[in-house]
Design a protein around this motif. Sequence first.
Motif, PDB file in Angstrom:
ATOM      1  N   LEU A  19       0.713  -1.337   0.089  1.00 35.28           N
ATOM      2  CA  LEU A  19      -0.085   0.026   0.235  1.00 35.28           C
ATOM      3  C   LEU A  19       0.981   1.236  -0.104  1.00 35.28           C
ATOM      4  CD1 LEU A  19      -2.673  -1.234   2.391  1.00 35.28           C
ATOM      5  CD2 LEU A  19      -2.891  -0.913  -0.002  1.00 35.28           C
ATOM      6  N   LEU A  20       2.160   1.214   0.703  1.00 35.75           N
ATOM      7  CA  LEU A  20       3.010   2.397   0.744  1.00 35.75           C
ATOM      8  C   LEU A  20       3.825   2.499  -0.388  1.00 35.75           C
ATOM      9  CD1 LEU A  20       3.272   2.676   4.753  1.00 35.75           C
ATOM     10  CD2 LEU A  20       1.884   4.052   3.300  1.00 35.75           C
ATOM     11  N   LYS A  21       4.212   1.651  -1.134  1.00 34.48           N
ATOM     12  CA  LYS A  21       5.041   1.607  -1.902  1.00 34.48           C
ATOM     13  C   LYS A  21       4.807   2.626  -3.065  1.00 34.48           C
ATOM     14  CE  LYS A  21       8.651  -0.788  -4.283  1.00 34.48           C
ATOM     15  NZ  LYS A  21       9.471  -2.142  -4.015  1.00 34.48           N
ATOM     16  N   PRO A  22       3.541   2.907  -3.502  1.00 38.24           N
ATOM     17  CA  PRO A  22       3.356   4.173  -4.460  1.00 38.24           C
ATOM     18  C   PRO A  22       3.780   5.481  -3.856  1.00 38.24           C
ATOM     19  CG  PRO A  22       1.671   2.691  -4.429  1.00 38.24           C
ATOM     20  CD  PRO A  22       2.506   2.306  -3.219  1.00 38.24           C
ATOM     21  N   LEU A  23       4.089   5.663  -2.584  1.00 34.99           N
ATOM     22  CA  LEU A  23       4.478   7.136  -1.953  1.00 34.99           C
ATOM     23  C   LEU A  23       5.831   7.271  -2.632  1.00 34.99           C
ATOM     24  CD1 LEU A  23       3.017   7.042   1.719  1.00 34.99           C
ATOM     25  CD2 LEU A  23       2.275   8.306  -0.376  1.00 34.99           C
ATOM     26  N   THR A  24       6.601   6.293  -2.707  1.00 36.82           N
ATOM     27  CA  THR A  24       8.073   6.202  -3.169  1.00 36.82           C
ATOM     28  C   THR A  24       8.028   7.385  -4.427  1.00 36.82           C
ATOM     29  OG1 THR A  24       8.311   4.097  -2.373  1.00 36.82           O
ATOM     30  CG2 THR A  24       9.971   5.271  -3.795  1.00 36.82           C
ATOM     31  N   TRP A  25       7.059   7.324  -5.361  1.00 32.74           N
ATOM     32  CA  TRP A  25       7.481   8.332  -6.359  1.00 32.74           C
ATOM     33  C   TRP A  25       6.498   9.734  -6.097  1.00 32.74           C
ATOM     34  CZ3 TRP A  25       5.785   3.267  -7.262  1.00 32.74           C
ATOM     35  CH2 TRP A  25       6.655   2.085  -7.577  1.00 32.74           C
ATOM     36  N   PHE A  26       5.655   9.694  -5.519  1.00 31.09           N
ATOM     37  CA  PHE A  26       4.803  10.968  -5.299  1.00 31.09           C
ATOM     38  C   PHE A  26       4.587  11.444  -3.848  1.00 31.09           C
ATOM     39  CE2 PHE A  26       1.629   7.787  -5.747  1.00 31.09           C
ATOM     40  CZ  PHE A  26       0.593   8.149  -4.984  1.00 31.09           C
ATOM     41  N   ALA A  27       5.272  11.241  -2.818  1.00 28.82           N
ATOM     42  CA  ALA A  27       4.986  11.789  -1.658  1.00 28.82           C
ATOM     43  C   ALA A  27       5.697  13.045  -1.487  1.00 28.82           C
ATOM     44  CB  ALA A  27       5.689  10.686  -0.573  1.00 28.82           C
ATOM     45  N   PRO A  28       4.677  14.373  -1.629  1.00 31.82           N
ATOM     46  CA  PRO A  28       5.460  15.665  -1.410  1.00 31.82           C
ATOM     47  C   PRO A  28       5.315  15.991   0.059  1.00 31.82           C
ATOM     48  CG  PRO A  28       3.153  15.765  -1.765  1.00 31.82           C
ATOM     49  CD  PRO A  28       3.505  14.234  -1.751  1.00 31.82           C
ATOM     50  N   GLY A  29       6.294  16.978   0.415  1.00 37.28           N
ATOM     51  CA  GLY A  29       6.286  17.691   1.755  1.00 37.28           C
ATOM     52  C   GLY A  29       6.446  16.650   2.916  1.00 37.28           C
ATOM     53  N   PRO A  30       5.531  17.009   3.829  1.00 34.79           N
ATOM     54  CA  PRO A  30       5.467  16.324   4.769  1.00 34.79           C
ATOM     55  C   PRO A  30       5.321  14.625   4.949  1.00 34.79           C
ATOM     56  CG  PRO A  30       3.946  17.971   5.188  1.00 34.79           C
ATOM     57  CD  PRO A  30       4.525  18.118   3.798  1.00 34.79           C
ATOM     58  N   LEU A  31       4.619  14.402   3.956  1.00 33.59           N
ATOM     59  CA  LEU A  31       4.515  12.945   3.479  1.00 33.59           C
ATOM     60  C   LEU A  31       5.504  12.048   3.181  1.00 33.59           C
ATOM     61  CD1 LEU A  31       0.941  12.834   1.466  1.00 33.59           C
ATOM     62  CD2 LEU A  31       1.442  12.419   3.815  1.00 33.59           C
ATOM     63  N   ALA A  32       6.772  12.677   2.858  1.00 31.04           N
ATOM     64  CA  ALA A  32       7.785  12.376   2.276  1.00 31.04           C
ATOM     65  C   ALA A  32       8.348  11.226   3.443  1.00 31.04           C
ATOM     66  CB  ALA A  32       9.050  13.191   1.966  1.00 31.04           C
ATOM     67  N   ARG A  33       8.298  11.633   4.682  1.00 30.25           N
ATOM     68  CA  ARG A  33       8.784  10.925   5.557  1.00 30.25           C
ATOM     69  C   ARG A  33       8.220   9.524   6.091  1.00 30.25           C
ATOM     70  NH1 ARG A  33       5.691  11.303  10.513  1.00 30.25           N
ATOM     71  NH2 ARG A  33       4.043  12.834  10.412  1.00 30.25           N
ATOM     72  N   LEU A  34       7.075   9.459   5.537  1.00 29.79           N
ATOM     73  CA  LEU A  34       6.220   8.267   5.224  1.00 29.79           C
ATOM     74  C   LEU A  34       6.530   7.067   4.188  1.00 29.79           C
ATOM     75  CD1 LEU A  34       2.554   9.402   6.213  1.00 29.79           C
ATOM     76  CD2 LEU A  34       4.358   8.774   7.690  1.00 29.79           C
ATOM     77  N   ARG A  35       7.431   7.737   3.420  1.00 34.39           N
ATOM     78  CA  ARG A  35       7.824   6.874   2.236  1.00 34.39           C
ATOM     79  C   ARG A  35       8.623   5.430   2.887  1.00 34.39           C
ATOM     80  NH1 ARG A  35      10.663  10.118  -2.199  1.00 34.39           N
ATOM     81  NH2 ARG A  35      12.513   9.843  -0.822  1.00 34.39           N
ATOM     82  N   PRO A  36       8.235   4.322   2.395  1.00 36.11           N
ATOM     83  CA  PRO A  36       9.273   3.101   2.773  1.00 36.11           C
ATOM     84  C   PRO A  36      10.595   3.104   2.302  1.00 36.11           C
ATOM     85  CG  PRO A  36       7.221   2.572   1.354  1.00 36.11           C
ATOM     86  CD  PRO A  36       7.091   3.938   1.437  1.00 36.11           C
ATOM     87  N   ILE A  37      11.455   2.625   3.124  1.00 36.41           N
ATOM     88  CA  ILE A  37      12.813   2.502   2.876  1.00 36.41           C
ATOM     89  C   ILE A  37      13.503   1.341   2.751  1.00 36.41           C
ATOM     90  CG2 ILE A  37      13.430   3.125   5.335  1.00 36.41           C
ATOM     91  CD1 ILE A  37      15.618   5.050   4.212  1.00 36.41           C
ATOM     92  N   ALA A  38      14.273   0.930   1.914  1.00 36.16           N
ATOM     93  CA  ALA A  38      14.811  -0.214   1.909  1.00 36.16           C
ATOM     94  C   ALA A  38      15.753  -0.309   2.830  1.00 36.16           C
ATOM     95  CB  ALA A  38      15.410  -0.669   0.457  1.00 36.16           C
TER      96      ALA A  38
END
Length: 86
Positions: free
Chosen positions: A20-39
Amino acid sequence: SLLLGERSELRRGERLAAVLLKPLTWFAPGPLARLRPIAADTVAAAMVAVARTAGRSVAIYQSEGIRQVAEDGASGAGSGAGSPAS
């Protein structure tokens, strides 16, 4: 942030969150960037880079800082120490 990588045990909740969170890798702007999954490989590379360059101190890195340190350490650019969160 969710840590992505292979695990020996089955964690259904994490697997679902990763999908569910993997799509955030491409388009998570601003404060949402901290929620992006990390390898896990990215975190490991950052840990190695900081261990090689940092003195005996404690620093807290946010996800974007971890990504930057991992990139700098992999490319050999800069000190590899990145910028810890304040």
